[in-house]
Design an enzyme around this catalytic site. Structure first.
Site, mmCIF file in Angstrom:
data_model
loop_
_atom_site.group_PDB
_atom_site.id
_atom_site.type_symbol
_atom_site.label_atom_id
_atom_site.label_comp_id
_atom_site.label_asym_id
_atom_site.label_seq_id
_atom_site.Cartn_x
_atom_site.Cartn_y
_atom_site.Cartn_z
ATOM 1 C CB CYS A 36 -0.921 0.018 1.226
ATOM 2 S SG CYS A 36 -1.891 1.537 1.380
ATOM 3 C CG ASN A 39 -0.868 -3.803 -5.017
ATOM 4 O OD1 ASN A 39 -0.183 -3.247 -5.866
ATOM 5 N ND2 ASN A 39 -1.517 -3.127 -4.107
ATOM 6 C CD GLU A 90 -7.038 0.823 -1.899
ATOM 7 O OE1 GLU A 90 -6.308 -0.106 -1.482
ATOM 8 O OE2 GLU A 90 -6.989 1.978 -1.444
ATOM 9 C CB CYS A 94 -5.156 3.479 -4.352
ATOM 10 S SG CYS A 94 -4.284 1.904 -4.539
ATOM 11 N N GLY A 95 -1.973 4.621 -3.333
ATOM 12 C CA GLY A 95 -0.625 4.935 -3.796
ATOM 13 C C GLY A 95 -0.144 4.009 -4.887
ATOM 14 C CB THR A 96 0.036 0.314 -5.231
ATOM 15 O OG1 THR A 96 -1.293 0.037 -4.777
ATOM 16 C CG2 THR A 96 1.036 0.042 -4.125
ATOM 17 N N GLY A 97 -2.015 2.285 -6.760
ATOM 18 C CA GLY A 97 -2.903 2.523 -7.894
ATOM 19 C C GLY A 97 -2.482 3.751 -8.688
ATOM 20 C CG HIS A 133 -2.855 -1.680 -9.408
ATOM 21 N ND1 HIS A 133 -3.635 -0.953 -8.544
ATOM 22 C CD2 HIS A 133 -1.746 -2.039 -8.705
ATOM 23 C CE1 HIS A 133 -3.031 -0.860 -7.370
ATOM 24 N NE2 HIS A 133 -1.875 -1.519 -7.445
#
Length: 284
Positions: A73, A162, A213, A222-225, A164
């Site tokens: 995250c 993760n 998410e 959402c940082g990874t997003g 996306h």
């Protein structure tokens, strides 16, 4: 149990010092669901335990609000950096944090001896379908068709540790995310479910994004997003390599250094409040 409520651009989690609070691993999903409940618990998008680590300076053990374990995250890991520095667990402004076996490197920016923002080396985006994972006929999924609820979309898939799926749209403000979000998340093409980013490109340096998410629902950020969305923009020739991502809860600065093949994320980390909770309530 002592806890700290923190957020990065409104993506809020409950943070627990795992070196002091000993909760058996088999009980954590149940505890996470109770604590994350916004009516009967503390309220948050999930719970993050900050543990000692032999491989890095600290370990981030992250759970979604439904009790499922999550790999990474971006907003959460920035708050981990603020937590450990502000509480005196480290005096370094360059630290490493491991999550699900993957190490990320953080640069902490301070004001008045407190962390105000954090830059994270999020690593290299994974683009091969089997690494994301996504069921596809080719090695990379860039601008590929997907049918959801009898409607066709174009998706680009990226893993930032993760999964996306990034969907480009002309307008996202009125998008019925509560309806279509779960359909993307649980689509048969995503063996481990997926996070889904719905992106409107404003210009070559700015995009707007809403995110569904996996295991949580729509969140304010959402940082990874955001990292995955910028990677998808660049892969589709829509933006430059440094982009401001405008989310419901604030903005993140994302840069994909193509020479190093590394994505960097910079954004705020905020402490909301601290407290104690009784885990014996509701049988916990």
């Amino acid at each position: 149990m002592k806890f700290t409520k923190m957020h990065g651009c409104g993506n809020d989690y409950i943070y627990v010092d795992g070196s002091k609070e000993n909760i058996p691993k088999n009980r954590k999903p149940e505890v996470v669901r109770q604590l994350s409940d916004r009516h009967f618990g503390i309220g948050g998008d999930g719970v993050i335990f900050i543990n000692p680590s032999k491989e890095a300076d600290f370990e981030m053990e992250m759970y979604n609000m439904d009790g499922s374990r999550a790999e990474m995250c971006g907003n959460g890991i920035r708050c981990v950096g603020k937590y450990v520095y502000d509480k005196g667990l480290t005096d370094k402004t360059q630290i490493s944090v491991i999550s699900c076996g993957k190490i990320k490197y953080l640069t902490l920016f301070t004001e008045n001896e407190k962390v105000s923002a954090v830059k994270v080396n999020m690593g290299s985006p994974l683009l091969k379908a089997e690494e994301i994972p996504v069921v596809a006929g080719s090695g990379e999924v860039i601008g590929e068709r997907i049918e959801v609820d009898d409607k066709e979309y174009q998706m680009t898939c990226v893993s930032m540790g993760n999964p996306h799926a990034v969907i480009f749209m002309d307008e996202i403000a009125q998008l019925p995310l509560e309806k279509i979000g779960p359909l993307f998340e649980n689509h048969v093409r995503f063996p481990k479910r997926t996070n889904t980013e719905f992106v409107k490109v404003l210009d070559r340096e700015n995009i707007q994004m809403r995110v569904w998410e996996r295991g949580t629902g729509e969140t304010l950020a959402c940082g990874t997003g955001a990292c995955a969305a910028v990677a998808a923009c660049i892969l589709n020739g829509l933006t430059q390599e440094q982009v401001t991502v405008k989310l419901l809860g604030g903005s993140l600065q994302i840069q994909w250094d193509r020479k190093e093949n590394l994505i960097y994320m910079t954004g705020p980390a905020v402490t909301v409040f601290e407290g104690e909770t009784d885990l014996t309530i509701s049988g916990l």
